[in-house]
Design a protein around this motif. Structure first.
Motif, PDB file in Angstrom:
ATOM      1  N   CYS A 335       3.470  -0.002   2.154  1.00 14.63           N
ATOM      2  CA  CYS A 335       2.592  -0.440   1.074  1.00 14.63           C
ATOM      3  C   CYS A 335       1.222  -0.839   1.631  1.00 14.63           C
ATOM      4  CB  CYS A 335       3.234  -1.603   0.335  1.00 14.63           C
ATOM      5  SG  CYS A 335       2.285  -2.194  -1.088  1.00 14.63           S
ATOM      6  N   ARG A 336       1.249  -1.495   2.765  1.00 14.14           N
ATOM      7  CA  ARG A 336       0.090  -1.776   3.608  1.00 14.14           C
ATOM      8  C   ARG A 336      -0.603  -3.096   3.370  1.00 14.14           C
ATOM      9  NH1 ARG A 336       1.238   0.923   7.733  1.00 14.14           N
ATOM     10  NH2 ARG A 336      -0.451   1.470   9.147  1.00 14.14           N
ATOM     11  N   ALA A 337      -0.951  -3.441   2.126  1.00 16.64           N
ATOM     12  CA  ALA A 337      -1.789  -4.624   1.943  1.00 16.64           C
ATOM     13  C   ALA A 337      -1.613  -5.243   0.574  1.00 16.64           C
ATOM     14  CB  ALA A 337      -3.253  -4.261   2.174  1.00 16.64           C
ATOM     15  N   GLU A 338      -1.985  -6.500   0.505  1.00 21.34           N
ATOM     16  CA  GLU A 338      -2.029  -7.238  -0.753  1.00 21.34           C
ATOM     17  C   GLU A 338      -3.244  -6.784  -1.563  1.00 21.34           C
ATOM     18  OE1 GLU A 338      -0.788  -8.834  -3.377  1.00 21.34           O
ATOM     19  OE2 GLU A 338       0.070 -10.354  -2.058  1.00 21.34           O
ATOM     20  N   ASP A 339      -3.104  -6.738  -2.874  1.00 21.05           N
ATOM     21  CA  ASP A 339      -4.239  -6.355  -3.738  1.00 21.05           C
ATOM     22  C   ASP A 339      -4.773  -7.581  -4.475  1.00 21.05           C
ATOM     23  OD1 ASP A 339      -4.020  -3.640  -3.081  1.00 21.05           O
ATOM     24  OD2 ASP A 339      -2.383  -3.390  -4.529  1.00 21.05           O
TER      25      ASP A 339
END
Length: 339
Positions: A335-339
């Motif tokens: 997913c990689r990262a928080e938005d």
């Protein structure tokens, strides 16, 4: 926060969207693993170092190191690494990973070593394997992949399982739903008139007896831009969303799969990212793993935006709350990262 993220992504990737509509075969294949993905090529990729680190991690069952390497390389790098691993150690990387891992995490790491075609072929096979059929997964793959991608998936399926994908679909489904799946599998772009397509579908809705053929023929033989115009016009003419009209039109007990198939196809035509975001809301392990692996190098950034818009919560945070341990860490890495 949400609006800023959406604006930033759309403005940054406008040139990419334009490139996606080019008819060049090479460009279409390149965009499958394109810039809208959350996983990118690792800039300091050194297979010899990865091999050494993986060997040590497998011996010590250092799961965190294995997850870090496997989720920080793109598909081409992982496949290159697997080949180099075999040459250097005379062992398949998959064999050593199986010894060090188990359960959902093992399956996820092995999935990452498949090509995109092979992974989607595997999903189709598993959706039809054993008792019952997972119609939603069949539809997800067939509705979200292009004609060129589906040709590669069909070939991979035949090579991996020594079976014919078209015949398997025919054997697992029936009636108009089978016709829809086969039309999707062999989808093509045929020029057409927006006015004529709108009239054809509008007339079908007015007929006394429901007929799936105009819907199947139209929705599987036109370019997505053309179909979006058709659906927008049709909604204006009938005064309701097309998916609602289809649910009412094909809502009988015997038409359940067909209704699901047509509405899913409409949702994918109108907004693929929003459709995938809704799929993810179930937070079922198999669905989440399937979407993340399929789209982490394709368009997962847009799916993340759609998920945030639909739920008010980021996909990253939801994964943190739903899953645990090393499997959670692997999903978060994709997913990689928080938005």
């Amino acid at each position: 926060m949400q609006l800023k993220l959406e604006n930033r992504l759309y403005s940054c990737f406008t040139p990419i969207f334009r490139r996606q509509h080019r008819k060049d075969h090479t460009m279409e294949m390149d965009m499958w693993w394109g810039t809208l993905g959350s996983v990118r090529p690792f800039s300091n990729f050194r297979p010899e170092k990865d091999i050494e680190d993986i060997q040590t991690a497998c011996q010590q069952k250092d799961v965190k190191t294995l997850v870090k390497i496997m989720t920080n390389r793109d598909n081409a790098q992982r496949r290159s690494l697997a080949q180099a691993y075999l040459s250097a150690t005379s062992k398949e990387l998959t064999v050593d990973l199986k010894k060090a891992l188990s359960g959902d995490l093992e399956r996820l790491m092995l999935d990452l070593l498949l090509t995109p075609d092979e992974f989607d072929a595997q999903r189709l096979y598993q959706a039809m394997k054993g008792l019952g059929t997972d119609e939603e997964t069949l539809l997800e793959v067939l509705c979200t992949r292009s004609a060129i991608q589906l040709k590669g998936i069909t070939l991979a399926y035949n090579n991996m399982y020594k079976k014919d994908l078209e015949k398997d679909l025919e054997g697992e489904t029936s009636g108009d739903f089978t016709k829809l799946l086969l039309a999707l599998l062999k989808k093509e772009t045929v020029p057409g008139s927006v006015d004529q397509d709108v009239d054809r579908l509008s007339e079908e809705l007015k007929d006394e007896k429901a007929n799936a053929s105009p819907w199947i023929n139209t929705l599987t033989t036109r370019h997505p831009d053309h179909l979006n115009k058709v659906l927008t016009r049709l909604e204006a003419d009938i005064g309701q969303p097309v998916d609602e009209a289809l649910e009412k039109r094909f809502g009988g007990f015997l038409s359940g799969d067909l209704q699901l198939g047509l509405t899913t196809l409409v949702h994918c035509i109108q907004n693929t990212a929003a459709y995938l975001a809704k799929r993810l809301q179930s937070m079922k392990g198999g669905v989440v793993q399937g979407v993340l692996v399929s789209h982490c190098e394709d368009d997962l950034l847009m799916v993340r935006v759609a998920y945030l818009r639909e739920t008010g919560t980021s996909l990253y945070s939801t994964l943190q709350n739903r899953f645990k341990g090393d499997f959670q860490n692997a999903l978060l890495a994709l997913c990689r990262a928080e938005d």
